[in-house]
Design a protein around this motif. Structure first.
Motif, mmCIF file in Angstrom:
data_model
loop_
_atom_site.group_PDB
_atom_site.id
_atom_site.type_symbol
_atom_site.label_atom_id
_atom_site.label_comp_id
_atom_site.label_asym_id
_atom_site.label_seq_id
_atom_site.Cartn_x
_atom_site.Cartn_y
_atom_site.Cartn_z
ATOM 1 N N ALA A 1 0.844 -1.191 0.000
ATOM 2 C CA ALA A 1 0.000 0.000 0.000
ATOM 3 C C ALA A 1 0.880 1.242 0.000
ATOM 4 O O ALA A 1 2.011 1.220 0.490
ATOM 5 C CB ALA A 1 -0.916 0.002 1.222
ATOM 6 N N THR A 2 0.346 2.339 -0.564
ATOM 7 C CA THR A 2 1.053 3.621 -0.591
ATOM 8 C C THR A 2 0.178 4.692 0.026
ATOM 9 O O THR A 2 -1.025 4.754 -0.246
ATOM 10 C CB THR A 2 1.419 4.018 -2.031
ATOM 11 N N MET A 3 0.769 5.531 0.841
ATOM 12 C CA MET A 3 0.038 6.579 1.538
ATOM 13 C C MET A 3 0.819 7.889 1.441
ATOM 14 O O MET A 3 2.030 7.913 1.658
ATOM 15 C CB MET A 3 -0.132 6.185 3.012
ATOM 16 N N ASN A 4 0.130 8.957 1.082
ATOM 17 C CA ASN A 4 0.738 10.291 1.059
ATOM 18 C C ASN A 4 0.245 11.083 2.258
ATOM 19 O O ASN A 4 -0.966 11.214 2.460
ATOM 20 C CB ASN A 4 0.393 11.022 -0.235
ATOM 21 N N VAL A 5 1.174 11.583 3.064
ATOM 22 C CA VAL A 5 0.804 12.329 4.258
ATOM 23 C C VAL A 5 1.646 13.604 4.337
ATOM 24 O O VAL A 5 2.726 13.690 3.754
ATOM 25 C CB VAL A 5 1.016 11.497 5.547
ATOM 26 N N THR A 6 1.133 14.591 5.045
ATOM 27 C CA THR A 6 1.901 15.801 5.341
ATOM 28 C C THR A 6 2.035 15.914 6.843
ATOM 29 O O THR A 6 1.042 16.066 7.552
ATOM 30 C CB THR A 6 1.215 17.054 4.771
#
Length: 200
Positions: free
Chosen positions: A125-130
């Motif tokens: 899985a891939t997750m983009n977070v700030t």
């Protein structure tokens, strides 16, 4: 006199239900999953531009970790030793350590949070977070936002990569110079962090 006391007593009695109905404090979020940084597989890279060349230095983190909490918050903390940054030029590294006063301020530290984040339930899985947090460098703490891409190879391991800009002058670092020309104020910091579930 008696009437005044009765009025005061009545006022206190009327106030009791209101005090009893005060909202209870929000429950502390629970730990869902906790990770440690895999030190030998992780790195922090800095890049500095000089009119004559680009300086690149890299160091392993000294410690770090991450945690998913039950209120959909992701917490991250990472530290590195300034003396460990290696640009493959010992003279330049010594100059950088002098400019950043590494003996006095030996650590670079980041603490941050991302909100509305849940751990994935299927893999890969891939997750983009700030991450919104604070960077402490040269004894100065500044607010920063760090965009990261997190790739989960399994429930037990994930790799986070990203980059963000750091102002040397904002952290009260005198910019190093070469041939009478200083490096740019902007330092680009690129973390590559491998996280593993504690106890895995």
């Amino acid at each position: 006199m008696i009437a005044r006391r009765l009025a005061l007593l009545a006022t206190l009695l009327l106030a009791l239900p209101a005090a009893a109905q005060a909202p209870a404090p929000a429950p502390k979020p629970k730990l869902v999953r906790k990770y440690s940084v895999k030190l030998d597989a992780s790195s922090l890279t800095y890049k500095l531009h000089h009119p004559l060349h680009e300086v690149v230095g890299k160091a392993p983190p000294s410690d770090g970790g991450a945690a998913f909490l039950s209120d959909d918050t992701l917490q991250v903390q990472v530290r590195a030793k300034v003396k460990d940054f290696d640009s493959e030029n010992s003279n330049r590294d010594a100059h950088m350590q002098e400019a950043t006063e590494a003996a006095k301020y030996p650590l670079v530290e980041f603490k941050g949070k991302a909100y509305g984040v849940k751990p994935p339930t299927s893999f890969p899985a891939t997750m983009n977070v700030t991450l919104e947090g604070k960077l402490t460098f040269h004894g100065v703490t500044q607010d920063v936002k760090v965009p990261m891409t997190v790739q989960f190879t399994s429930e037990k391991e994930a790799t986070a990569t990203g980059n963000f800009n750091v102002s040397l002058e904002g952290h009260k670092v005198e910019r190093p110079s070469l041939l009478m020309k200083k490096v740019d104020d902007k330092l680009v910091l690129e973390p590559k962090l491998v996280f593993v579930v504690e106890g895995a």
